[in-house]
Design an enzyme around this catalytic site. Structure first.
Site, PDB file in Angstrom:
ATOM      1  N   LYS A 177     -17.469  -1.510   0.753  1.00 12.59           N
ATOM      2  CA  LYS A 177     -16.493  -1.109   1.777  1.00 12.59           C
ATOM      3  C   LYS A 177     -17.075  -0.002   2.661  1.00 12.59           C
ATOM      4  O   LYS A 177     -16.391   0.525   3.544  1.00 12.59           O
ATOM      5  CB  LYS A 177     -15.193  -0.616   1.120  1.00 12.59           C
ATOM      6  CG  LYS A 177     -14.432  -1.734   0.432  1.00 12.59           C
ATOM      7  CD  LYS A 177     -13.189  -1.213  -0.275  1.00 12.59           C
ATOM      8  CE  LYS A 177     -12.140  -0.764   0.727  1.00 12.59           C
ATOM      9  NZ  LYS A 177     -10.880  -0.350   0.040  1.00 12.59           N
ATOM     10  N   SER A 228       0.816  -1.224   0.000  1.00 14.89           N
ATOM     11  CA  SER A 228       0.000   0.000   0.000  1.00 14.89           C
ATOM     12  C   SER A 228       0.844   1.266   0.000  1.00 14.89           C
ATOM     13  O   SER A 228       1.948   1.297   0.570  1.00 14.89           O
ATOM     14  CB  SER A 228      -0.879   0.014   1.257  1.00 14.89           C
ATOM     15  OG  SER A 228      -1.536   1.253   1.370  1.00 14.89           O
ATOM     16  N   TYR A 277      -1.843   0.157   9.992  1.00 17.19           N
ATOM     17  CA  TYR A 277      -2.115  -0.426   8.675  1.00 17.19           C
ATOM     18  C   TYR A 277      -0.891  -0.252   7.761  1.00 17.19           C
ATOM     19  O   TYR A 277      -0.401  -1.222   7.169  1.00 17.19           O
ATOM     20  CB  TYR A 277      -3.353   0.240   8.066  1.00 17.19           C
ATOM     21  CG  TYR A 277      -3.573  -0.132   6.619  1.00 17.19           C
ATOM     22  CD1 TYR A 277      -4.157  -1.334   6.265  1.00 17.19           C
ATOM     23  CD2 TYR A 277      -3.172   0.734   5.589  1.00 17.19           C
ATOM     24  CE1 TYR A 277      -4.339  -1.682   4.931  1.00 17.19           C
ATOM     25  CE2 TYR A 277      -3.353   0.401   4.258  1.00 17.19           C
ATOM     26  CZ  TYR A 277      -3.934  -0.804   3.939  1.00 17.19           C
ATOM     27  OH  TYR A 277      -4.111  -1.153   2.615  1.00 17.19           O
TER      28      TYR A 277
HETATM   29  N1  LIG Z   1      -8.557   0.056  -2.133  1.00 16.79           N
HETATM   30  C1  LIG Z   1      -7.467   0.762  -1.930  1.00 16.79           C
HETATM   31  O1  LIG Z   1      -7.460   1.985  -2.131  1.00 16.79           O
HETATM   32  C2  LIG Z   1      -6.199   0.082  -1.456  1.00 16.79           C
HETATM   33  C3  LIG Z   1      -5.027   0.856  -1.382  1.00 16.79           C
HETATM   34  C4  LIG Z   1      -3.857   0.246  -0.965  1.00 16.79           C
HETATM   35  C5  LIG Z   1      -3.840  -1.089  -0.642  1.00 16.79           C
HETATM   36  N2  LIG Z   1      -4.985  -1.824  -0.694  1.00 16.79           N
HETATM   37  C6  LIG Z   1      -4.920  -3.248  -0.339  1.00 16.79           C
HETATM   38  O2  LIG Z   1      -5.471  -4.002  -1.397  1.00 16.79           O
HETATM   39  C7  LIG Z   1      -6.077  -5.188  -0.898  1.00 16.79           C
HETATM   40  C8  LIG Z   1      -7.507  -5.254  -1.353  1.00 16.79           C
HETATM   41  O3  LIG Z   1      -8.192  -4.109  -0.859  1.00 16.79           O
HETATM   42  P1  LIG Z   1      -9.694  -3.781  -1.188  1.00 16.79           P
HETATM   43  O4  LIG Z   1      -9.787  -2.325  -1.422  1.00 16.79           O
HETATM   44  O5  LIG Z   1     -10.176  -4.724  -2.198  1.00 16.79           O
HETATM   45  O6  LIG Z   1     -10.355  -4.073   0.236  1.00 16.79           O
HETATM   46  P2  LIG Z   1     -11.554  -5.042   0.649  1.00 16.79           P
HETATM   47  O7  LIG Z   1     -11.733  -4.850   2.104  1.00 16.79           O
HETATM   48  O8  LIG Z   1     -12.714  -4.819  -0.259  1.00 16.79           O
HETATM   49  O9  LIG Z   1     -10.956  -6.490   0.346  1.00 16.79           O
HETATM   50  C9  LIG Z   1     -10.270  -7.266   1.295  1.00 16.79           C
HETATM   51  C10 LIG Z   1     -10.999  -8.584   1.406  1.00 16.79           C
HETATM   52  O10 LIG Z   1     -10.299  -9.408   2.343  1.00 16.79           O
HETATM   53  C11 LIG Z   1     -11.257 -10.108   3.103  1.00 16.79           C
HETATM   54  N3  LIG Z   1     -10.637 -10.478   4.368  1.00 16.79           N
HETATM   55  C12 LIG Z   1     -10.368  -9.671   5.428  1.00 16.79           C
HETATM   56  N4  LIG Z   1      -9.807 -10.376   6.413  1.00 16.79           N
HETATM   57  C13 LIG Z   1      -9.722 -11.662   5.973  1.00 16.79           C
HETATM   58  C14 LIG Z   1      -9.243 -12.861   6.549  1.00 16.79           C
HETATM   59  N5  LIG Z   1      -8.736 -12.876   7.778  1.00 16.79           N
HETATM   60  N6  LIG Z   1      -9.308 -14.012   5.827  1.00 16.79           N
HETATM   61  C15 LIG Z   1      -9.832 -14.005   4.579  1.00 16.79           C
HETATM   62  N7  LIG Z   1     -10.303 -12.891   3.979  1.00 16.79           N
HETATM   63  C16 LIG Z   1     -10.240 -11.731   4.664  1.00 16.79           C
HETATM   64  C17 LIG Z   1     -12.422  -9.167   3.259  1.00 16.79           C
HETATM   65  O11 LIG Z   1     -13.634  -9.860   3.520  1.00 16.79           O
HETATM   66  C18 LIG Z   1     -12.435  -8.450   1.927  1.00 16.79           C
HETATM   67  O12 LIG Z   1     -13.317  -9.070   1.012  1.00 16.79           O
HETATM   68  C19 LIG Z   1      -5.924  -5.133   0.623  1.00 16.79           C
HETATM   69  O13 LIG Z   1      -4.774  -5.858   0.962  1.00 16.79           O
HETATM   70  C20 LIG Z   1      -5.714  -3.661   0.885  1.00 16.79           C
HETATM   71  O14 LIG Z   1      -4.999  -3.449   2.072  1.00 16.79           O
HETATM   72  C21 LIG Z   1      -6.171  -1.264  -1.106  1.00 16.79           C
END
Ligand SMILES: NC(=O)c1ccc[n+]([C@@H]2O[C@H](COP(=O)([O-])OP(=O)(O)OC[C@H]3O[C@@H](n4cnc5c(N)ncnc54)[C@H](O)[C@@H]3O)[C@@H](O)[C@H]2O)c1
Length: 334
Positions: A199, A139, A161
């Protein structure tokens, strides 16, 4: 658009966090562009359990997967028995690791480190055991207070985070030096686009402002919003980076942004233009002065050369592509 020409017939792909925003978009990419690949999704899905900040512990939602024709597993990446059964029952060629506590405001340090860092190591061991290439989500939050343009190697996380994602990168680098599998960490900046709606409050300001405007509420911006700049990146470019990371020139940690910093004011202005609604804006004091990222802008030169990545969506293009879905959500989900 298809980003690699590889024939993935007979290949098995694991996507953790597959019911979330980015994971579900990846799943549909493979379904559309590489229908011969077998795609397995693992996600804990939402249970109603909340964190101390009131937000859900996990945001996975079945509606992100309506139309998906692969296999879905409900389970926790912290469950070592589950990971052992995945290791025994499947043979993965690629692992896309998107599961995480994705809420940047979560305060539970224990859960954050366990889920984001410790479980990732177990998944790396699974990848090594299967000889699978690993692509995982890091991230832009690893940079925290670091100055722009944010460059790999100059991190200053400001919350647990961001710290957890930096610790993931450290572990990944250790595995990279062993050279057994290809590993790519992708530091996403501020992502927006379809399938982020579930989200809730942690979805991007693009969809949140879009729905405010559609409900005719004057968008509230922090004072000086034209000077609060972020690298906003459309989901389609995130997918591009993930797919190209399946066969990188070299393992490594790469930024994924547009390389351009844009303002929250610009988001509201573009949305009002695209939605053809002009409510103006209201300005409120920024309570986060001192703890807020005021300028993020990814250095994407190494990503361009290492992954052949070339972002295609400026903020104007991404919002324009997204507006029909913002309208649909407003009509059907709100
Ligand atoms: N969206 C953004 O702007 C952004 C930016 C930087 C990094 N990220 C990273 O990208 C990845 C995806 O993010 P996103 O935006 O799709 O978020 P999101 O919350 O929609 O997706 C994460 C998914 O992981 C699942 N999850 C959480 N804990 C879990 C566990 N213990 N076991 C199994 N599943 C689990 C959740 O149910 C969710 O569906 C994450 O690692 C997030 O940190 C996202």
């Amino acid at each position: 658009m298809r980003y690699i020409d590889d024939d993935l017939t007979g290949k098995t792909i694991l996507i953790t966090g597959g019911a979330g925003f980015i994971g579900s978009n990846l799943a549909f990419y493979f379904q559309a562009k590489h229908p011969d690949a077998k795609v397995v999704l693992l996600d804990s899905f939402r249970s109603g359990e909340t964190l101390s900040n009131g937000n859900l512990k996990s945001f996975g939602h079945f509606k992100n997967l309506i139309g998906f024709s692969g296999e879905v597993i409900s389970g926790d990446i912290n469950d070592k028995t589950l990971l052992a059964s995945l290791q025994a029952d499947y043979r993965f060629d690629y692992i896309f690791h998107e599961a995480a506590i994705s809420d940047t405001t979560a305060l539970e340090q224990d859960l954050m480190i366990q889920t984001n860092v410790n479980a990732f190591k177990d998944l790396l061991d699974l990848a090594v055991a299967h000889g699978a290439n690993m692509v995982y989500a890091s991230s832009g939050a690893t940079y925290g207070a670091a100055s722009s343009p944010q460059t790999v190697g100059r991190e200053a996380p400001q919350n647990v985070y961001g710290f957890s994602k930096l610790m993931m990168d450290n572990i990944a680098r250790d595995y990279m030096t062993r050279g057994q599998i290809s590993i790519v960490g992708l530091r996403y900046f501020n992502v927006y686009g379809p399938r982020e709606f579930f989200k809730n409050k942690t979805a991007s300001m693009v969809v949140q402002f879009g729905h405010q405007v559609l409900s005719k509420k004057v968008p509230k911006l922090f004072e000086g919003s034209d000077a609060i700049l972020r690298d906003f990146i459309y989901i389609e470019d995130i997918i591009q980076a993930n797919i190209k990371a399946m066969r990188p020139k070299a393992s490594g940690v790469y930024n994924v942004g547009t390389g351009k910093a844009r303002s929250f004011q610009a988001i509201v202005d573009i949305l009002q233009k695209e939605l053809e609604i002009d409510l103006g804006c209201e300005y409120i004091p920024n309570p986060y002065v001192g703890s807020y990222q005021f300028h993020t802008e990814a250095d994407i030169e190494p990503t361009k050369s290492g992954l052949d990545y070339a972002p295609r969506f400026e903020l104007e293009d991404g919002i324009k592509a997204y507006v029909p879905e913002i309208r649909r959500l407003f009509e059907e989900e709100l």
